[in-house]
Scaffold this motif. Structure first.
Motif, PDB file in Angstrom:
ATOM      1  N   ILE A   1      -4.504   0.461  42.666  1.00  0.00           N
ATOM      2  CA  ILE A   1      -3.315   0.125  41.882  1.00  0.00           C
ATOM      3  C   ILE A   1      -2.863  -1.306  42.173  1.00  0.00           C
ATOM      4  CG2 ILE A   1      -0.870   0.646  41.538  1.00  0.00           C
ATOM      5  CD1 ILE A   1      -1.581   3.586  42.045  1.00  0.00           C
ATOM      6  N   LEU A   2      -2.866  -1.682  43.446  1.00  0.00           N
ATOM      7  CA  LEU A   2      -2.452  -3.041  43.809  1.00  0.00           C
ATOM      8  C   LEU A   2      -3.359  -4.085  43.178  1.00  0.00           C
ATOM      9  CD1 LEU A   2      -1.501  -2.630  47.579  1.00  0.00           C
ATOM     10  CD2 LEU A   2       0.038  -3.136  45.669  1.00  0.00           C
ATOM     11  N   VAL A   3      -4.661  -3.824  43.183  1.00  0.00           N
ATOM     12  CA  VAL A   3      -5.592  -4.763  42.558  1.00  0.00           C
ATOM     13  C   VAL A   3      -5.330  -4.865  41.064  1.00  0.00           C
ATOM     14  CG1 VAL A   3      -8.021  -5.130  41.955  1.00  0.00           C
ATOM     15  CG2 VAL A   3      -7.401  -4.465  44.289  1.00  0.00           C
ATOM     16  N   ALA A   4      -5.120  -3.728  40.405  1.00  0.00           N
ATOM     17  CA  ALA A   4      -4.870  -3.735  38.958  1.00  0.00           C
ATOM     18  C   ALA A   4      -3.564  -4.449  38.624  1.00  0.00           C
ATOM     19  CB  ALA A   4      -4.840  -2.306  38.433  1.00  0.00           C
ATOM     20  N   VAL A   5      -2.513  -4.167  39.383  1.00  0.00           N
ATOM     21  CA  VAL A   5      -1.217  -4.811  39.139  1.00  0.00           C
ATOM     22  C   VAL A   5      -1.309  -6.308  39.390  1.00  0.00           C
ATOM     23  CG1 VAL A   5       1.156  -5.010  39.973  1.00  0.00           C
ATOM     24  CG2 VAL A   5       0.166  -2.753  39.572  1.00  0.00           C
ATOM     25  N   ALA A   6      -1.978  -6.688  40.484  1.00  0.00           N
ATOM     26  CA  ALA A   6      -2.125  -8.119  40.790  1.00  0.00           C
ATOM     27  C   ALA A   6      -2.878  -8.831  39.674  1.00  0.00           C
ATOM     28  CB  ALA A   6      -2.855  -8.288  42.113  1.00  0.00           C
ATOM     29  N   GLY A   7      -3.925  -8.198  39.148  1.00  0.00           N
ATOM     30  CA  GLY A   7      -4.671  -8.802  38.048  1.00  0.00           C
ATOM     31  C   GLY A   7      -3.799  -9.007  36.817  1.00  0.00           C
ATOM     32  N   CYS A   8      -2.959  -8.016  36.516  1.00  0.00           N
ATOM     33  CA  CYS A   8      -2.067  -8.138  35.359  1.00  0.00           C
ATOM     34  C   CYS A   8      -1.057  -9.266  35.558  1.00  0.00           C
ATOM     35  CB  CYS A   8      -1.325  -6.823  35.133  1.00  0.00           C
ATOM     36  SG  CYS A   8      -2.364  -5.450  34.585  1.00  0.00           S
TER      37      CYS A   8
ATOM     38  N   VAL B   1       3.413  -2.939  34.300  1.00  0.00           N
ATOM     39  CA  VAL B   1       4.304  -1.777  34.224  1.00  0.00           C
ATOM     40  C   VAL B   1       3.519  -0.536  33.821  1.00  0.00           C
ATOM     41  CG1 VAL B   1       6.267  -0.758  32.995  1.00  0.00           C
ATOM     42  CG2 VAL B   1       6.361  -3.142  33.742  1.00  0.00           C
ATOM     43  N   LEU B   2       2.598  -0.688  32.878  1.00  0.00           N
ATOM     44  CA  LEU B   2       1.792   0.452  32.438  1.00  0.00           C
ATOM     45  C   LEU B   2       0.918   0.980  33.570  1.00  0.00           C
ATOM     46  CD1 LEU B   2       0.735   2.405  30.317  1.00  0.00           C
ATOM     47  CD2 LEU B   2      -0.933   0.662  29.638  1.00  0.00           C
ATOM     48  N   VAL B   3       0.346   0.079  34.364  1.00  0.00           N
ATOM     49  CA  VAL B   3      -0.488   0.532  35.477  1.00  0.00           C
ATOM     50  C   VAL B   3       0.316   1.448  36.396  1.00  0.00           C
ATOM     51  CG1 VAL B   3      -1.734  -0.180  37.544  1.00  0.00           C
ATOM     52  CG2 VAL B   3      -2.021  -1.463  35.420  1.00  0.00           C
ATOM     53  N   VAL B   4       1.501   0.996  36.773  1.00  0.00           N
ATOM     54  CA  VAL B   4       2.323   1.775  37.703  1.00  0.00           C
ATOM     55  C   VAL B   4       2.868   3.036  37.033  1.00  0.00           C
ATOM     56  CG1 VAL B   4       4.398   1.760  39.128  1.00  0.00           C
ATOM     57  CG2 VAL B   4       2.946  -0.278  39.019  1.00  0.00           C
ATOM     58  N   ALA B   5       3.440   2.875  35.843  1.00  0.00           N
ATOM     59  CA  ALA B   5       4.057   4.020  35.177  1.00  0.00           C
ATOM     60  C   ALA B   5       3.027   5.018  34.682  1.00  0.00           C
ATOM     61  CB  ALA B   5       4.909   3.527  34.007  1.00  0.00           C
ATOM     62  N   GLY B   6       1.938   4.525  34.091  1.00  0.00           N
ATOM     63  CA  GLY B   6       0.923   5.423  33.551  1.00  0.00           C
ATOM     64  C   GLY B   6       0.276   6.275  34.624  1.00  0.00           C
ATOM     65  N   VAL B   7      -0.107   5.638  35.719  1.00  0.00           N
ATOM     66  CA  VAL B   7      -0.711   6.373  36.828  1.00  0.00           C
ATOM     67  C   VAL B   7       0.326   7.276  37.488  1.00  0.00           C
ATOM     68  CG1 VAL B   7      -1.711   6.157  39.122  1.00  0.00           C
ATOM     69  CG2 VAL B   7      -2.534   4.702  37.270  1.00  0.00           C
ATOM     70  N   GLY B   8       1.530   6.743  37.683  1.00  0.00           N
ATOM     71  CA  GLY B   8       2.575   7.510  38.349  1.00  0.00           C
ATOM     72  C   GLY B   8       2.953   8.769  37.591  1.00  0.00           C
ATOM     73  N   VAL B   9       3.174   8.639  36.294  1.00  0.00           N
ATOM     74  CA  VAL B   9       3.545   9.793  35.477  1.00  0.00           C
ATOM     75  C   VAL B   9       2.425  10.833  35.487  1.00  0.00           C
ATOM     76  CG1 VAL B   9       3.952  10.554  33.100  1.00  0.00           C
ATOM     77  CG2 VAL B   9       5.157   8.571  33.995  1.00  0.00           C
ATOM     78  N   THR B  10       1.199  10.368  35.364  1.00  0.00           N
ATOM     79  CA  THR B  10       0.063  11.294  35.341  1.00  0.00           C
ATOM     80  C   THR B  10      -0.047  12.083  36.637  1.00  0.00           C
ATOM     81  OG1 THR B  10      -1.169   9.856  33.833  1.00  0.00           O
ATOM     82  CG2 THR B  10      -2.439  11.474  35.087  1.00  0.00           C
ATOM     83  N   VAL B  11       0.058  11.408  37.764  1.00  0.00           N
ATOM     84  CA  VAL B  11      -0.072  12.082  39.059  1.00  0.00           C
ATOM     85  C   VAL B  11       1.104  13.025  39.301  1.00  0.00           C
ATOM     86  CG1 VAL B  11      -0.094  11.720  41.561  1.00  0.00           C
ATOM     87  CG2 VAL B  11      -1.476  10.259  40.073  1.00  0.00           C
ATOM     88  N   VAL B  12       2.308  12.595  38.962  1.00  0.00           N
ATOM     89  CA  VAL B  12       3.488  13.450  39.166  1.00  0.00           C
ATOM     90  C   VAL B  12       3.395  14.715  38.324  1.00  0.00           C
ATOM     91  CG1 VAL B  12       5.968  13.632  38.766  1.00  0.00           C
ATOM     92  CG2 VAL B  12       5.036  11.618  39.911  1.00  0.00           C
ATOM     93  N   VAL B  13       3.043  14.560  37.050  1.00  0.00           N
ATOM     94  CA  VAL B  13       2.935  15.729  36.175  1.00  0.00           C
ATOM     95  C   VAL B  13       1.825  16.664  36.662  1.00  0.00           C
ATOM     96  CG1 VAL B  13       2.328  16.500  33.845  1.00  0.00           C
ATOM     97  CG2 VAL B  13       3.907  14.596  34.161  1.00  0.00           C
TER      98      VAL B  13
END
Length: 228
Positions: free
Chosen positions: A85-92, A102-114
């Motif tokens: 996630i850090l690598v993806a966010v840093a790249g963005c 924002v999508l990297v964090v929110a998309g992954v976060g929502v998916t894992v939480v659900v």
């Protein structure tokens, strides 16, 4: 230096050309997640479909494949997942694509939480009552991240509607199949758990991207055009 008219930070994360196709797929994926959850609620053994593939109660691979499966599994563990996630966010952020970050964090976060909440709701277990298994959180995570990266790549390259949708689905399929194989091979999940995790990501990532775009559109200055 970016000019005043540079719109890269607010470019859409869900390509317009792929919205309809991915929307339909998201609805179908959500239906599969719910259907499998109802079918296997409270189960403690592999189902008929699971037994078609492997008896997922013990490790089904040995070295060197076991080591490969463990390496893949690590990508879904807290340390490995955080690194990706850090690598993806840093790249963005380096590309000044704030909305993409924002999508990297929110998309992954929502998916894992659900996926985690759904595990408790379904109550399917493997290797004892404390090991909730449906859907596979590892599979959901890696699939979600792959879908997001593919969405952002498609948005930048601008392929046609069909090609763009196929690229996104292909990336999700490769990631889901890779992590899914590792989970089943290590005896951590049933094959249908893996399918549920894959479909969880397919359902939630496009929906999250659409919501982020909707929120961003409301804040976009009038007359500002998308950067392509």
């Amino acid at each position: 230096m970016a000019s005043e008219t540079d719109t890269r930070p607010t470019s859409p994360v869900l390509p317009q050309s792929s919205r309809a196709g991915l929307g339909v797929i998201a609805v179908l994926a959500a239906a599969v997640v719910v259907a499998l959850g109802v079918m296997y609620a409270g189960h403690t053994r592999p189902g008929t479909v699971d037994r078609w593939f492997v008896e997922p109660t013990d490790d089904s691979v040995r070295s060197p494949w076991r080591n490969i499966a463990l390496a893949i599994d690590f990508l879904g563990e807290p340390v490995g997942a955080a690194a990706l996630i850090l690598v993806a966010v840093a790249g963005c952020l380096l590309r000044r694509r704030t909305r993409a970050a924002v999508l990297v964090v929110a998309g992954v976060g929502v998916t894992v939480v659900v996926a985690t909440l759904f595990k408790s709701l379904v109550g399917r277990t493997i290797h004892g009552p404390d090991n909730l298994s449906y859907p596979s959180g590892h599979t959901a995570f890696l699939t979600a991240l792959a879908l997001i990266v593919a969405l952002l790549a498609v948005g930048r390259s601008g392929p046609g509607r069909t090609a763009g949708t196929l690229v996104v689905l292909g990336a999700g399929l490769v990631a889901g199949a890779t992590m899914g194989w590792a989970q089943v091979a290590l005896g951590a999940h049933y094959p249908t758990d893996v399918l549920g995790g894959w479909c969880t990501a397919l359902a939630l990532v496009p929906a999250t991207a659409w919501l982020i775009d909707r929120a961003g559109d409301r804040r976009r200055p009038p007359g500002q055009s998308w950067h392509r």
